[in-house]
Design a protein around this motif. Structure first.
Motif, mmCIF file in Angstrom:
data_model
loop_
_atom_site.group_PDB
_atom_site.id
_atom_site.type_symbol
_atom_site.label_atom_id
_atom_site.label_comp_id
_atom_site.label_asym_id
_atom_site.label_seq_id
_atom_site.Cartn_x
_atom_site.Cartn_y
_atom_site.Cartn_z
ATOM 1 N N LEU A 69 2.469 7.870 -8.449
ATOM 2 C CA LEU A 69 1.149 7.231 -8.591
ATOM 3 C C LEU A 69 1.129 6.317 -9.813
ATOM 4 O O LEU A 69 0.724 5.156 -9.732
ATOM 5 N N VAL A 83 0.886 -1.173 0.000
ATOM 6 C CA VAL A 83 0.000 0.000 0.000
ATOM 7 C C VAL A 83 0.921 1.220 0.000
ATOM 8 O O VAL A 83 1.669 1.437 0.957
ATOM 9 N N GLU A 94 -4.363 3.422 9.905
ATOM 10 C CA GLU A 94 -5.684 2.842 9.629
ATOM 11 C C GLU A 94 -5.651 1.986 8.365
ATOM 12 O O GLU A 94 -6.180 0.880 8.323
ATOM 13 N N VAL A 95 -5.077 2.559 7.307
ATOM 14 C CA VAL A 95 -5.083 1.899 6.001
ATOM 15 C C VAL A 95 -4.016 0.811 5.956
ATOM 16 O O VAL A 95 -4.139 -0.165 5.218
ATOM 17 N N GLU A 108 0.735 2.324 -9.640
ATOM 18 C CA GLU A 108 -0.433 1.717 -10.295
ATOM 19 C C GLU A 108 0.016 0.631 -11.266
ATOM 20 O O GLU A 108 -0.570 -0.446 -11.337
ATOM 21 N N ALA A 166 0.356 -2.075 -7.109
ATOM 22 C CA ALA A 166 0.226 -1.767 -5.682
ATOM 23 C C ALA A 166 -1.043 -0.948 -5.463
ATOM 24 O O ALA A 166 -1.604 -0.399 -6.409
ATOM 25 N N ALA A 167 -1.493 -0.882 -4.208
ATOM 26 C CA ALA A 167 -2.631 -0.019 -3.881
ATOM 27 C C ALA A 167 -2.096 1.365 -3.553
ATOM 28 O O ALA A 167 -1.206 1.501 -2.711
ATOM 29 N N CYS A 168 -2.625 2.384 -4.197
ATOM 30 C CA CYS A 168 -2.158 3.749 -3.969
ATOM 31 C C CYS A 168 -3.105 4.460 -3.028
ATOM 32 O O CYS A 168 -4.319 4.429 -3.221
ATOM 33 N N PHE A 169 -2.538 5.115 -2.033
ATOM 34 C CA PHE A 169 -3.336 5.880 -1.084
ATOM 35 C C PHE A 169 -2.828 7.311 -1.086
ATOM 36 O O PHE A 169 -1.641 7.555 -0.869
ATOM 37 N N THR A 170 -3.712 8.255 -1.325
ATOM 38 C CA THR A 170 -3.329 9.642 -1.532
ATOM 39 C C THR A 170 -4.071 10.524 -0.531
ATOM 40 O O THR A 170 -5.177 10.968 -0.795
ATOM 41 N N PRO A 171 -3.472 10.770 0.641
ATOM 42 C CA PRO A 171 -4.206 11.510 1.679
ATOM 43 C C PRO A 171 -4.378 12.998 1.380
ATOM 44 O O PRO A 171 -5.009 13.702 2.178
ATOM 45 N N GLY A 172 -3.838 13.487 0.284
ATOM 46 C CA GLY A 172 -4.076 14.890 -0.069
ATOM 47 C C GLY A 172 -3.046 15.830 0.506
ATOM 48 O O GLY A 172 -2.058 15.412 1.108
ATOM 49 N N LEU A 213 -1.243 16.209 -5.066
ATOM 50 C CA LEU A 213 -1.365 15.799 -6.474
ATOM 51 C C LEU A 213 -2.008 16.949 -7.231
ATOM 52 O O LEU A 213 -3.216 16.989 -7.437
ATOM 53 N N MET A 251 -4.165 8.058 9.062
ATOM 54 C CA MET A 251 -4.617 7.228 7.946
ATOM 55 C C MET A 251 -3.575 6.153 7.606
ATOM 56 O O MET A 251 -3.927 5.051 7.225
#
Lengths: 449, 449
Positions: free
Chosen positions: A154, A137, A181-182, A158, A162-168, A144, A178
């Protein structure tokens, strides 16, 4: 089962064979830009250069003029918005981005579908080299937006699956919460923001060493190539810290990337050809190991290709073998300076990154500092304002003896490393502002004082 | 040459034939979630529901229990991070996102490669319906972070082959300047931020009507469905303003979208099946045209599918023909309220959006307001704090006579529209804070006063 390489044949190729392939690609690319892109045609004609003049890699260095950011900016102003080096009809563009200039008009990038497919593949190879796998992850803790850093990561992640997580943007606390959590296993961000997240995790009562992270990929700043910073990131988070990146103009920008051996960044020469040249003469190649200016060339991008782009970065190159088996050369110390960021203090060249490296080696100092430049009686004064270690103030502010001893050690070490006598000024832990994105540690007051 | 439809056969299908297809998809989806997703199995068993009980679309409404956000949150807390309704191995996930809860743990979304391919296609149909074409430059002026809004728009616009421009979070001035530099033809953002950008453009001395924009796609708030706001956006920017969106749980969330006729949002029933039910009884379908609560169902998504998701939104539906030729039903007024955002003032139900609509209809008022709720002697007091029109203060502050007359007209119109006697308080133009993302215009001080 994990494979070691994204593309074994390509990555372990005999360097001599690769060099022939690079030369073929360079020749083809030179003819392409000269014949198809009016900006290059005009630029090369003006410099009396013609692609037929290049027969060897040394010819390439000696005969092809370099491109600067300024030249790109002027071209885009004259032929807005993308300049006459786009290489495809603007309506075939699918992503618009920009350089990270903080003021005024950025340089704009337009990517075609074909370019993005290409970028995705190279970014995947680079992130795979750094250790990213399908099961990861990948938390991309950058904005972004306009800038390319997060997007390249990213697209590569991708492509790996893999799983992409973009908290901003912003909000360090959310990034940390996060992450837990993630279950993020890889963090992509600037070294500065990763250190900030480390402080945040601790202040939330979390133990960063027990976070789900196993790998950090550090972009946008040379931090992960600086031994002290690398060690702080690795020990703090309990991760492997990988240095990565060239510059956004050179997207796919991760073609300088560390493998798990972490002996500096590999240079993916068969995608972005990288030269080290004399700082004062871009036409003069330097022998292996000598420190010089870094010049980059896109070997395959057809949209907005950069041919001999003058990055302003400083580094040195080695072709010594790496235990990972990849036959790419390396920049053993990453990018450690900016040719144009270099400070000249009483006639001595000083790189801010060398100061940072030296301070991290002094026992008793904290993790943040500033270099304050002033002028008195026509003489430059340079003061290091640095936090002392939080442990020094356990049971009250540290005593004068303690600080005097720390002062002398810091002064002596800085002088040994940089050749400069700095004034030293101590400030309490956490009293200097932390940076979210790029650190700006040099405070130059010489024109105002 | 432009085609009118993204998929003519699908979009202009005989509604009776489409209904049969929807029923088949619903049955298949119900069996899938019951057999493959332990969360749904447990939930349906607990409610004594079994997929075999659904033979008609009316059965679906009358027999299938609705899902609330709370149920999803509890399930994810019990089975972190994604809940037992994921539908694929977590390691096949490629994007992690979250609901836009501002506090505490969001609901997490994990998307597989297959789901994203599906989402891209539906988002493309939706944006194409709103008028986006390959030649467009689509400026996505939302944060591309946790939340799905910007991402769905990006994926759909990429699929159409438009150029996507993402200026990043915050910084209204940069969004405006870059819009003119890059030549953005489509703006995707919240109505609130679009109005803010309008002010910014004017303050920079630019004429927004002459901007390169031709189309606005408005998400995240019901604004573009409110006639006054729609008119302000269209006249201000010289664009067509398209209302669009369901809710992030229902990604591809643009299945409610306006066509160029702009007679409310079309409902892409063959992707996300949308019901209007009694506000106090989710098992009771309402006849066409009656106002009720909106319930959504994913017909094709296999990852984290939502079956009868209780959105909390209020709307009404029409099957009257649209001149565009699409045979989808419409929500003629978009989503105009929140079932749970409804205010009860002295026994009267009042929607903040109805107040906003009424204020925009009063000549002499400015563009921003607040609804301030207080309590005095056990009685609710409701005050409208509203800016007056900048033109009233040309040549000095407006006189008492002028304001008295404006007060009376505002008071009467609000009372006519909402049935409530509001206190009216005028404040100067631009004195109320503008919102960057979602507007929060209700200030409830009843518990503190």
């Amino acid at each position: 089962m994990d494979q070691v390489y994204w593309n074994r044949e390509k990555e372990t190729m005999d360097p001599a064979v690769r060099a022939q392939q690079i030369l073929r690609d360079i020749k083809e690319q030179l003819h392409y830009v000269y014949e198809e892109l009016p900006f290059y045609r005009a630029y090369y004609d003006e410099h009396r250069f013609h692609p037929d003049m290049v027969e060897t890699l040394e010819d390439f260095t000696r005969k092809v003029p370099v491109l600067t950011k300024d030249a790109l900016r002027l071209e885009q102003e004259a032929h807005p918005p993308f300049g006459r080096y786009l290489g495809f009809p603007a309506e075939d563009g699918v992503h618009v981005h920009g350089s990270s200039g903080t003021t005024g008009r950025p340089t704009f990038y337009l990517f075609s579908k074909q370019d993005i497919a290409y970028i995705r593949d190279v970014m995947a190879q680079a992130l795979y080299t750094a250790g990213v796998r399908k099961r990861d992850v990948v938390q991309i803790s950058t904005d972004l937006g306009m800038f390319m850093g997060g997007w390249g990561a990213l697209w590569g992640a991708e492509e790996i699956g893999a799983a992409c997580f973009t908290p901003g943007a912003g909000n360090a606390e959310r990034h940390v919460r996060m992450m837990y959590e993630v279950g993020s296993t890889v963090l992509v961000t600037t070294p500065t923001f990763a250190l900030r997240l480390l402080d945040t995790a601790r202040s939330l009562g979390l133990d960063p060493v027990r976070s789900p992270l196993r790998l950090g990929i550090f972009i946008g700043e040379p931090g992960a190539g600086i031994p002290g910073t690398k060690a702080a990131l690795e020990a703090g988070w309990g991760i492997k810290a990988m240095d990565c990146a060239t510059t956004s103009e050179m997207t796919p920008w991760a073609t300088n990337v560390e493998c798990e051996e972490r002996r500096g960044v590999h240079v993916l020469q068969d995608e972005v050809y990288t030269e080290i040249v004399a700082k004062d003469d871009p036409q003069r190649p330097l022998p292996e190991g000598e420190s010089g200016a870094v010049v980059y060339t896109h070997l395959r991008r057809k949209g907005q290709p950069m041919i001999r782009f003058w990055s302003g970065d400083e580094s040195r190159m080695s072709t010594a073998a790496c235990a990972c088996g990849r036959t790419y050369p390396r920049l053993p110390d990453g990018v450690y300076g900016r040719v144009d960021d270099m400070l000249i203090l009483r006639g001595v060249n000083v790189y801010p990154s060398a100061v940072q490296r030296a301070l991290l080696e002094v026992e008793g100092l904290g993790s943040e500092h500033r270099i304050v430049l002033t002028r008195r009686d026509q003489m430059d004064e340079a003061t290091i304002r640095v936090e002392y270690d939080p442990r020094l103030s356990e049971g009250g502010a540290p005593g004068d003896d303690r600080l005097k001893e720390l002062h002398d050690r810091t002064h002596a070490h800085l002088r040994a490393v940089t050749g400069v006598r700095f004034n030293i000024e101590f400030v309490p832990p956490q009293s200097l502002e932390r940076f979210d994105v790029k650190a700006r540690r040099v405070i130059d007051q010489r024109s105002t004082s």
